[in-house]
Enzyme design. Structure first.
Site, PDB file in Angstrom:
ATOM      1  N   ARG A  30       0.864  -1.187   0.000  1.00  0.00           N
ATOM      2  CA  ARG A  30       0.000   0.000   0.000  1.00  0.00           C
ATOM      3  C   ARG A  30       0.903   1.241   0.000  1.00  0.00           C
ATOM      4  O   ARG A  30       1.375   1.670   1.040  1.00  0.00           O
ATOM      5  CB  ARG A  30      -0.890  -0.025   1.240  1.00  0.00           C
ATOM      6  N   SER A  99     -12.785  -2.180   0.076  1.00  0.00           N
ATOM      7  CA  SER A  99     -13.008  -1.636   1.422  1.00  0.00           C
ATOM      8  C   SER A  99     -14.463  -1.225   1.612  1.00  0.00           C
ATOM      9  O   SER A  99     -15.073  -0.682   0.690  1.00  0.00           O
ATOM     10  CB  SER A  99     -12.201  -0.353   1.623  1.00  0.00           C
ATOM     11  N   LYS A 128      -4.908   5.713   9.460  1.00  0.00           N
ATOM     12  CA  LYS A 128      -5.653   6.301   8.348  1.00  0.00           C
ATOM     13  C   LYS A 128      -6.713   7.222   8.915  1.00  0.00           C
ATOM     14  O   LYS A 128      -7.407   6.850   9.866  1.00  0.00           O
ATOM     15  CB  LYS A 128      -6.304   5.178   7.520  1.00  0.00           C
TER      16      LYS A 128
HETATM   17  N1  TZP Z   1      -8.453   1.136   6.392  1.00  0.00           N
HETATM   18  C1  TZP Z   1      -9.289   1.135   7.420  1.00  0.00           C
HETATM   19  S1  TZP Z   1      -8.485   1.239   8.902  1.00  0.00           S
HETATM   20  C2  TZP Z   1      -6.968   1.278   8.127  1.00  0.00           C
HETATM   21  C3  TZP Z   1      -7.142   1.214   6.753  1.00  0.00           C
HETATM   22  C4  TZP Z   1      -6.078   1.227   5.741  1.00  0.00           C
HETATM   23  C5  TZP Z   1      -5.686   1.395   8.873  1.00  0.00           C
HETATM   24  C6  TZP Z   1      -5.311   0.158   9.619  1.00  0.00           C
HETATM   25  O1  TZP Z   1      -4.077   0.338  10.271  1.00  0.00           O
HETATM   26  P1  TZP Z   1      -3.814  -0.138  11.768  1.00  0.00           P
HETATM   27  O2  TZP Z   1      -2.473   0.474  12.116  1.00  0.00           O
HETATM   28  O3  TZP Z   1      -3.735  -1.630  11.745  1.00  0.00           O
HETATM   29  O4  TZP Z   1      -4.914   0.396  12.626  1.00  0.00           O
END
Ligand code: TZP
Ligand code: MG
Length: 201
Positions: A30, A99, A128
């Site tokens: 990503r 998603s 995010k």
């Molecule tokens: N999409 C929804 S939450 C997220 C993404 C890309 C981030 C997830 O990262 P982490 O550090 O595991 O919470």
């Protein structure tokens, strides 16, 4: 093909070269900001490593390059779906993960017949910026009932310690960023994840 229950997401081929040899069987690349040349190199390097170690690589966002380089799985967000040429993605034989964050997004995702849907954020995340509140474990149960056999990926704020609850709630796979890449010992954490998710493999 079933998704592996452990689904780390990383932002470089360096991470892939470091973690995949430890035994990861599913990984997402990503990369958000990079030139086309860098992206092409990063994807190709990741693909070579994943092929060598029998790991499924999923490319986030960059479906044109994924098609061009002969990858076999892409992940798209809702905003990407509008622009993506789904017919050419399918023609190239790529599988597709999408998603989702709410019921409307789930319906939109299901309409493109994805190979999995991801639901998030399950818990608060700092990886995010999102306007959705944490979904909680109950939402995973409801989502899984709704989609049946279609694989469900849970994402957002999930730690190794929370992984069993998430998988027991019906997720087929747990996607994580910070719990490995921000850990003080990412390699050991990866090995711990592989062991902890073994019952679901
Ligand atoms: N999409 C929804 S939450 C997220 C993404 C890309 C981030 C997830 O990262 P982490 O550090 O595991 O919470
Ligand atoms: Mg995207």
């Amino acid at each position: 093909m079933d998704l592996d229950p452990f689904y780390p997401i990383v932002d470089s081929s360096n991470w892939i070269d470091r973690l995949v040899p430890l035994g990861i069987k599913l990984v997402q690349l990503r990369i958000k900001d990079a030139s086309e040349e860098t992206l092409r190199r990063e994807i190709a390097t990741s693909q070579a490593t994943c092929r060598k170690y029998g790991c499924q690589l999923i490319v986030n966002d960059h479906w044109r390059l994924a098609v061009d380089l002969g990858c076999d799985y892409v992940h798209l967000g809702q905003e990407d779906l509008a622009d993506a040429d789904l017919a050419s993605i399918r023609r190239a034989g790529l599988r597709l993960g999408v998603s989702t964050h709410d019921g409307a997004e789930l319906d939109a995702a299901l309409s493109v017949k994805p190979d999995y849907v991801a639901l998030g954020p399950v818990f608060p995340t700092s990886s995010k910026a999102l306007s959705w509140k944490p979904q909680g474990l109950e939402k995973i149960e409801g989502w899984k009932r709704k989609i049946g056999d279609l694989p469900l990926v849970a994402i957002g704020g999930i730690t190794l310690e929370r992984s069993r609850d998430v998988l027991q709630s019906g997720a087929n796979s747990v996607a994580i960023i910070s719990d490995v890449t921000k850990n003080s010992t990412p390699d050991q954490r990866t090995l711990d994840w592989i062991a902890e998710t073994q019952d679901w493999r």
